[in-house]
Design an enzyme around this catalytic site. Structure first.
Site, PDB file in Angstrom:
ATOM      1  N   ASP A   1       0.859  -1.179   0.000  1.00  0.00           N
ATOM      2  CA  ASP A   1       0.000   0.000   0.000  1.00  0.00           C
ATOM      3  C   ASP A   1       0.904   1.241   0.000  1.00  0.00           C
ATOM      4  O   ASP A   1       1.723   1.409   0.906  1.00  0.00           O
ATOM      5  CB  ASP A   1      -0.890  -0.040   1.255  1.00  0.00           C
ATOM      6  N   MET A   2       0.766   2.067  -1.025  1.00  0.00           N
ATOM      7  CA  MET A   2       1.582   3.275  -1.105  1.00  0.00           C
ATOM      8  C   MET A   2       1.221   4.215   0.044  1.00  0.00           C
ATOM      9  O   MET A   2       0.061   4.332   0.430  1.00  0.00           O
ATOM     10  CB  MET A   2       1.340   3.994  -2.444  1.00  0.00           C
TER      11      MET A   2
ATOM     12  N   ASP B   1      -3.414   2.176  -5.704  1.00  0.00           N
ATOM     13  CA  ASP B   1      -2.122   2.208  -4.993  1.00  0.00           C
ATOM     14  C   ASP B   1      -1.962   1.047  -4.021  1.00  0.00           C
ATOM     15  O   ASP B   1      -1.129   1.106  -3.117  1.00  0.00           O
ATOM     16  CB  ASP B   1      -1.968   3.531  -4.241  1.00  0.00           C
ATOM     17  N   GLU B   2      -2.707  -0.007  -4.211  1.00  0.00           N
ATOM     18  CA  GLU B   2      -2.742  -1.051  -3.195  1.00  0.00           C
ATOM     19  C   GLU B   2      -3.039  -2.400  -3.837  1.00  0.00           C
ATOM     20  O   GLU B   2      -3.829  -2.477  -4.781  1.00  0.00           O
ATOM     21  CB  GLU B   2      -3.871  -0.673  -2.232  1.00  0.00           C
TER      22      GLU B   2
HETATM   23 MG    MG Z   1      -2.351   3.908   0.233  1.00  0.00          MG
END
Ligand code: MG
Length: 148
Positions: A9-10, A103-104
């Site tokens: 996860d960013m 993003d995940e």
């Molecule tokens: Mg994130």
């Protein structure tokens, strides 16, 4: 055999892309989202979270909590491009990538080139940081596969 699963996860993805691309924003409360009074917060930087701002908060409330914040209208095309770069790296680690959002995602290492979760997580964090200039968090766990 247990399958090692990574959850990647960013960190504060949209806000981090803005800070990466504009060094003036580094260390500052950056709030990305619909910047009209009726908009909502999409992502905010960790500096903004200290003011109690979070995703999905109405933008007018975020402005009340942090009048000096930097409010940015999202560049969603840009985020999609960065997302592609990140997922290319994930796909090099294992063909079993299940995206959850932009993003995940989940990575199943059972068919990957690295079987060890910590080794794979370090590798991914280093490559994403070097090549994309962003940080991410990774959780490591496993699925137990019983054959009945
Ligand atoms: Mg994130």
């Amino acid at each position: 055999m247990d399958n090692v699963i990574l959850h990647v996860d960013m960190d504060a993805f949209f806000a981090s892309v803005e800070q990466r691309d504009n060094p003036d924003l580094k260390g500052k409360p950056v709030i990305v989202g619909g910047i009209s009074e009726r908009g909502v917060v999409s992502t905010c930087s960790y500096e903004a979270r200290r003011y109690g701002i979070h995703s999905a908060m109405p933008m007018f409330m975020a402005r009340e909590k942090c009048p000096n914040g930097i409010f940015v209208s999202g560049r969603y095309g840009k985020y999609a491009k960065v997302s592609q770069e990140i997922f290319e790296i994930f796909n090099e680690v294992t063909p079993l990538v299940e995206p959850v959002s932009i993003d995940e995602g989940f990575l199943d290492l059972s068919q990957g080139k690295m079987k060890d979760g910590i080794e794979a997580a370090r590798y991914i964090k280093n490559r994403v940081f070097k090549e994309v200039g962003l940080t991410l968090s990774i959780g490591i766990s496993y699925n137990v596969c019983y054959i009945l």
